[in-house]
Scaffold this active site. Structure first.
Site, PDB file in Angstrom:
ATOM      1  N   ARG A 185       0.804  -1.227   0.000  1.00  0.00           N
ATOM      2  CA  ARG A 185       0.000   0.000   0.000  1.00  0.00           C
ATOM      3  C   ARG A 185       0.838   1.278   0.000  1.00  0.00           C
ATOM      4  O   ARG A 185       0.421   2.302  -0.565  1.00  0.00           O
ATOM      5  CB  ARG A 185      -0.966  -0.007   1.191  1.00  0.00           C
ATOM      6  CG  ARG A 185      -0.328   0.213   2.524  1.00  0.00           C
ATOM      7  CD  ARG A 185      -1.309   0.107   3.677  1.00  0.00           C
ATOM      8  NE  ARG A 185      -1.655  -1.265   3.947  1.00  0.00           N
ATOM      9  CZ  ARG A 185      -0.908  -2.082   4.698  1.00  0.00           C
ATOM     10  NH1 ARG A 185       0.258  -1.665   5.192  1.00  0.00           N
ATOM     11  NH2 ARG A 185      -1.281  -3.314   4.931  1.00  0.00           N
ATOM     12  N   GLU A 393       4.994  -3.727  15.205  1.00  0.00           N
ATOM     13  CA  GLU A 393       5.315  -4.257  13.877  1.00  0.00           C
ATOM     14  C   GLU A 393       4.420  -3.640  12.818  1.00  0.00           C
ATOM     15  O   GLU A 393       4.871  -3.293  11.723  1.00  0.00           O
ATOM     16  CB  GLU A 393       5.148  -5.784  13.881  1.00  0.00           C
ATOM     17  CG  GLU A 393       5.646  -6.481  12.618  1.00  0.00           C
ATOM     18  CD  GLU A 393       4.578  -6.712  11.563  1.00  0.00           C
ATOM     19  OE1 GLU A 393       4.869  -7.324  10.526  1.00  0.00           O
ATOM     20  OE2 GLU A 393       3.426  -6.270  11.764  1.00  0.00           O
ATOM     21  N   GLU A 394       3.138  -3.501  13.152  1.00  0.00           N
ATOM     22  CA  GLU A 394       2.170  -3.066  12.147  1.00  0.00           C
ATOM     23  C   GLU A 394       2.484  -1.695  11.547  1.00  0.00           C
ATOM     24  O   GLU A 394       2.416  -1.529  10.326  1.00  0.00           O
ATOM     25  CB  GLU A 394       0.756  -3.095  12.722  1.00  0.00           C
ATOM     26  CG  GLU A 394       0.234  -4.487  13.031  1.00  0.00           C
ATOM     27  CD  GLU A 394       0.044  -5.345  11.789  1.00  0.00           C
ATOM     28  OE1 GLU A 394       0.334  -4.896  10.681  1.00  0.00           O
ATOM     29  OE2 GLU A 394      -0.409  -6.489  11.937  1.00  0.00           O
ATOM     30  N   GLU A 402      14.066  -1.526  16.108  1.00  0.00           N
ATOM     31  CA  GLU A 402      14.762  -0.765  17.151  1.00  0.00           C
ATOM     32  C   GLU A 402      15.582  -1.698  18.043  1.00  0.00           C
ATOM     33  O   GLU A 402      16.697  -1.361  18.450  1.00  0.00           O
ATOM     34  CB  GLU A 402      13.749   0.025  17.985  1.00  0.00           C
ATOM     35  CG  GLU A 402      12.933   1.027  17.180  1.00  0.00           C
ATOM     36  CD  GLU A 402      13.775   1.864  16.240  1.00  0.00           C
ATOM     37  OE1 GLU A 402      14.747   2.504  16.706  1.00  0.00           O
ATOM     38  OE2 GLU A 402      13.487   1.871  15.026  1.00  0.00           O
ATOM     39  N   GLY A 500       4.784 -20.154   7.850  1.00  0.00           N
ATOM     40  CA  GLY A 500       3.408 -20.200   8.306  1.00  0.00           C
ATOM     41  C   GLY A 500       2.571 -21.008   7.337  1.00  0.00           C
ATOM     42  O   GLY A 500       3.013 -21.354   6.239  1.00  0.00           O
ATOM     43  N   TYR A 510      -8.491  -8.812   6.965  1.00  0.00           N
ATOM     44  CA  TYR A 510      -7.135  -8.287   7.152  1.00  0.00           C
ATOM     45  C   TYR A 510      -7.137  -6.803   7.506  1.00  0.00           C
ATOM     46  O   TYR A 510      -7.618  -5.966   6.749  1.00  0.00           O
ATOM     47  CB  TYR A 510      -6.341  -8.554   5.870  1.00  0.00           C
ATOM     48  CG  TYR A 510      -4.938  -8.042   5.869  1.00  0.00           C
ATOM     49  CD1 TYR A 510      -3.994  -8.557   6.740  1.00  0.00           C
ATOM     50  CD2 TYR A 510      -4.546  -7.043   4.985  1.00  0.00           C
ATOM     51  CE1 TYR A 510      -2.700  -8.105   6.723  1.00  0.00           C
ATOM     52  CE2 TYR A 510      -3.252  -6.581   4.965  1.00  0.00           C
ATOM     53  CZ  TYR A 510      -2.321  -7.105   5.840  1.00  0.00           C
ATOM     54  OH  TYR A 510      -1.028  -6.653   5.826  1.00  0.00           O
ATOM     55  N   SER A 617      30.542 -10.838 -16.837  1.00  0.00           N
ATOM     56  CA  SER A 617      31.598 -11.827 -16.614  1.00  0.00           C
ATOM     57  C   SER A 617      32.173 -11.802 -15.195  1.00  0.00           C
ATOM     58  O   SER A 617      32.505 -12.874 -14.659  1.00  0.00           O
ATOM     59  CB  SER A 617      32.721 -11.659 -17.651  1.00  0.00           C
ATOM     60  OG  SER A 617      33.340 -10.392 -17.534  1.00  0.00           O
ATOM     61  N   HIS A 674      21.924  -6.112   2.442  1.00  0.00           N
ATOM     62  CA  HIS A 674      22.077  -7.449   1.877  1.00  0.00           C
ATOM     63  C   HIS A 674      22.103  -7.373   0.354  1.00  0.00           C
ATOM     64  O   HIS A 674      21.270  -6.704  -0.260  1.00  0.00           O
ATOM     65  CB  HIS A 674      20.924  -8.346   2.338  1.00  0.00           C
ATOM     66  CG  HIS A 674      21.283  -9.790   2.390  1.00  0.00           C
ATOM     67  ND1 HIS A 674      21.485 -10.549   1.267  1.00  0.00           N
ATOM     68  CD2 HIS A 674      21.473 -10.630   3.450  1.00  0.00           C
ATOM     69  CE1 HIS A 674      21.778 -11.793   1.621  1.00  0.00           C
ATOM     70  NE2 HIS A 674      21.787 -11.861   2.946  1.00  0.00           N
ATOM     71  N   TYR A 685       6.899  -4.830  -0.340  1.00  0.00           N
ATOM     72  CA  TYR A 685       7.199  -6.129   0.232  1.00  0.00           C
ATOM     73  C   TYR A 685       7.807  -7.068  -0.795  1.00  0.00           C
ATOM     74  O   TYR A 685       8.561  -7.952  -0.467  1.00  0.00           O
ATOM     75  CB  TYR A 685       5.929  -6.774   0.782  1.00  0.00           C
ATOM     76  CG  TYR A 685       5.344  -6.058   1.963  1.00  0.00           C
ATOM     77  CD1 TYR A 685       6.152  -5.636   2.999  1.00  0.00           C
ATOM     78  CD2 TYR A 685       3.983  -5.806   2.042  1.00  0.00           C
ATOM     79  CE1 TYR A 685       5.626  -4.986   4.089  1.00  0.00           C
ATOM     80  CE2 TYR A 685       3.446  -5.157   3.135  1.00  0.00           C
ATOM     81  CZ  TYR A 685       4.270  -4.750   4.156  1.00  0.00           C
ATOM     82  OH  TYR A 685       3.736  -4.115   5.230  1.00  0.00           O
TER      83      TYR A 685
END
Length: 731
Positions: A185, A393-394, A402, A500, A510, A617, A674, A685
């Site tokens: 979103r 988290e939301e 943190e 999950g 949701y 290469s 990463h 996401y």
């Protein structure tokens, strides 16, 4: 944060393990000792605990900063203490906006005031809690008071704006209305602002999330006409966590940015609405009829605009620091106390959060309870277990981020891996994570029985993949973002998993007021069978990592997967070149104008710049060298090494994922370090593998793309050097 499992469910199956009897130290088959312990663990799991705990924790709304949220944390701490864990609550002070003013009006050509309120439903008392329910809004929208013509932008993703450009429609100075789905979103207002829009509205179309999918709540599980999906629109592809303390912990005395300088707060106001409130706005639009693939399930003709629909959007928030409480529960290892297996799930919710996140939280608690019971019976884990219940988290992965930023040095030294769960329901096992853990996860998946079918969860996953025509081999999906594994793997380089069950407990609850105990126990996981299956699966993974003589990291499949990502990137470039060549030939032949319907004119097609060739290469050579080293290492039976060498080897294996980080991070967003996977810059996401190279190519930044090829090649050479070090230890 979002429906975290659906992308995984399409990618996960079963794996045929290498014919070698041992792979980096663990057997193709679990040992009798492991299986005996896991059988005892599984026998103790009790579904009624999950039921009782969910009923308690989801009884009232508990977003970050609420009294009920703090009450839940203290109650969980009491449970963990009673089971034998050392516990503490780590609290951070984080910025969290609460909605004070929400106004949305259609001001022309007719008038309509959006209700912005979901109705209680018969048979679900949790939806009748009135002022306790959090109003529907998008956290980290900026304040604003704007009025302008409306433009429908489909899902509000880059390809939709390309379509608008062909139609000669500009959103500059306009307010856009976009459908939920298609991307995370937060991308919708971010992209709209970049295109010049001054406001953004997001709604759930019934074709995607409503009566088109099935019966709506309370008759069925799907979103009814007044349901609204709350959620954060923080620019998390830039960085997650507290918006005022980027890259460092939001402690009480931390230096904070001025809110006006916080880059992850949206540039324009944005508000989510129901499809009941969206219909009058969309119905008032004229202009071109929307392309067929843009049309939804409302009983209207979908037009794009702009206008004559004009809307007024006014938003004002109470911006305050709120306490985010993380529960940290530790069970000290018997042999390797300074090696940690970290296990987490968040506890905060937008409203009641029965499915997201309490279904995962209660599974984690039951897992932790049984592990502690076995420890008291003499089966104490060799490595330290750290169970974490994350707050905030939301609104933006805040509590976990943190905490990780606060403990990064210690985590880099001691963390073996991080195992994350979130929402859970009936269906198929989905797993994403570090590909070096793929073989071990497959082994576990073959030992857990699916509660509905009586076969292993791996076998059921394989059957689903085969029915869909997909790859029947087990491949962990790469991790982008969307839950609390993000700071562990993307920022700190700790091998991580996210798992999950789902796919059969679909619904429209949701982030709405309908994500309740009543809804969950009717439609998502009646009897909590899959909650027990989740505790069983995650618990076995944790126990194997905690007790392994040699940590179960396997590099052959890691190399195969990463090499596949390189092939995908190279093919992307080839496809872009082919498409541009084809397009330019058609432009030269005037083909676009000849086939255009004169009653539906579009902007003239233009010649596009040719796609250059890049030199891959350095990456190809690095991958070839890596394969040679990994092949050499995979032939060594590490189980026969003396204890001192096993200890030395484990220490090196713990740091392997960190080698894949680059201190400078990714271009334009250095928090993400990463080099193999990251969230997409314009998908949120959605994962980008080899992100530095891939995104530069997609954005046609050719100099940057070649530079990122070099950066990644350097990273892989460093990884090869680490493999050589492992070989030296094993010899």
């Amino acid at each position: 944060m979002k429906n975290k499992l659906l992308p995984l469910l399409l990618l996960v199956g079963t794996l045929t393990v290498s014919a070698q009897e041992t792979v980096l130290g663990f057997s193709k088959k679990a040992s009798d000792e492991e299986l005996k312990l896991e059988a005892a663990f599984e026998k103790e799991l009790t579904a009624s605990n999950l039921d009782d705990w969910m009923k308690l924790m989801a009884a009232e709304p508990h977003w970050v900063g609420t009294a009920y949220g703090e009450q839940n944390v203290k109650w969980m701490e009491k449970q963990f203490k009673s089971w034998g864990y050392d516990t503490r609550i780590d609290t951070y002070q984080v910025l969290f906006p609460y909605p004070k003013v929400r106004v949305l009006e259609l001001t022309a050509p007719t008038r309509y005031s959006a209700s912005l309120k979901a109705i209680p439903v018969e048979g679900d008392p949790y939806t009748e809690q009135g002022d306790k329910l959090l109003p529907s809004y998008n956290a980290f929208s900026t304040d604003g008071d704007v009025e302008a013509d409306l433009v429908f932008v489909n899902y509000g993703i880059p390809s939709d704006y390309e379509e608008l450009e062909k139609l000669g429609i500009d959103v500059k100075g306009k307010i856009v209305i976009a459908k939920y789905q298609g991307s995370w979103r937060g991308i919708k207002p971010k992209l709209a602002a970049e295109k010049g829009a001054i406001g953004c509205i997001i709604y759930s179309d019934p074709m995607d999330d409503g009566y088109f999918q099935g019966d709506v709540y309370p008759k069925g599980p799907f979103k009814n006409k007044t349901g609204v999906q709350r959620g954060s629109v923080m620019d998390m592809p830039l960085y997650p966590g507290d918006v005022l303390t980027p890259g460092y912990a939001a402690t009480k005395d931390a230096k904070r940015l001025d809110r006006k300088d916080a880059p992850t707060i949206t540039k324009i106001p944005v508000l989510p609405i129901s499809y009941e409130d969206a219909q009058p706005l969309l119905e008032a639009l004229e202009g071109p009829v929307a392309p067929e693939k843009w049309r939804g399930g409302l009983p209207i003709t979908y037009h794009i605009g702009p206008g004559p629909a004009k809307v007024h959007l006014k938003l004002e928030f109470d911006w305050q620091l709120k306490p985010a409480h993380n529960l940290i529960a530790t069970l000290k290892g018997s042999e390797f106390p300074d090696q940690w297996v970290v296990r987490g799930n968040h506890h905060d919710a937008w409203v009641h959060g029965a499915s997201d996140p309490i279904s995962g939280m209660v599974a984690l608690m039951e897992e932790a309870r049984v592990v502690a019971k076995l420890a008291k019976q003499g089966n104490k884990p060799k490595r330290t277990l750290v169970y974490c219940a994350w707050d905030a988290e939301e609104p933006g992965l805040i509590g976990s981020t943190e905490w990780v930023e606060d403990h990064m040095g210690e985590l880099k030294q001691k963390a073996v891996a991080y195992v994350n769960t979130d929402g859970n329901s009936r269906g198929y096992l989905g797993v994403g994570g570090s590909h070096s853990l793929q073989a071990m996860v497959t082994q576990v998946a073959n030992t857990v029985t699916d509660p509905q079918k009586g076969v292993s969860v791996a076998e059921r996953r394989m059957a689903a993949n085969s029915m869909r025509g997909g790859d029947s081999s087990f491949k962990l999906s790469a991790l982008g973002s969307g839950s609390d594994y993000t700071p562990f793997i993307q920022h700190t380089g700790i091998a991580s998993l996210n798992l999950g069950f789902g796919g059969e407990g679909s619904g429209g609850e949701y982030h709405t007021i309908y994500d309740t105990y009543t809804h969950y126990t009717r439609f998502k996981d009646p009897g909590f069978q899959y909650g027990v299956a989740l505790a069983n699966t995650a618990g076995r993974i944790v126990l194997r990592m905690a007790n392994a003589e040699v940590l179960p990291f396997e590099l052959t499949q890691w190399h195969s997967t990463v090499n596949g990502y390189l092939g995908e990137v190279m093919k992307t470039l080839e496809d872009m070149r082919s498409d541009v060549e084809k397009h330019n030939k058609l432009v030269k032949k005037d083909a676009y104008q000849l086939v255009m319907d004169p009653k539906k004119p579009v902007a003239p097609a233009k010649m596009e710049a040719e796609i250059p060739y890049l030199d891959f290469s350095p990456l190809q050579n690095a991958m070839a060298d890596l394969k040679t080293s990994i092949d050499t290492f995979s032939k060594v039976d590490l189980t026969q090494l003396p204890a001192a060498k096993k200890a030395q080897l484990n220490k090196e294996l713990m740091g392997m994922e960190q080698v894949l980080l680059q201190d400078k991070g990714l271009p334009r967003r250095d928090w993400f370090k990463h080099q193999i996977y990251a969230p997409g810059f314009y998908t949120g996401y959605g994962v980008k593998t080899l992100p530095g190279v891939r995104e530069a190519i997609e954005q046609k930044e050719w100099k940057e793309a070649q530079e990122q090829i070099g950066v990644l090649a350097t990273t892989l050479k460093s990884f090869d050097a680490e493999v050589q070090k492992l070989i030296g230890i094993a010899e």
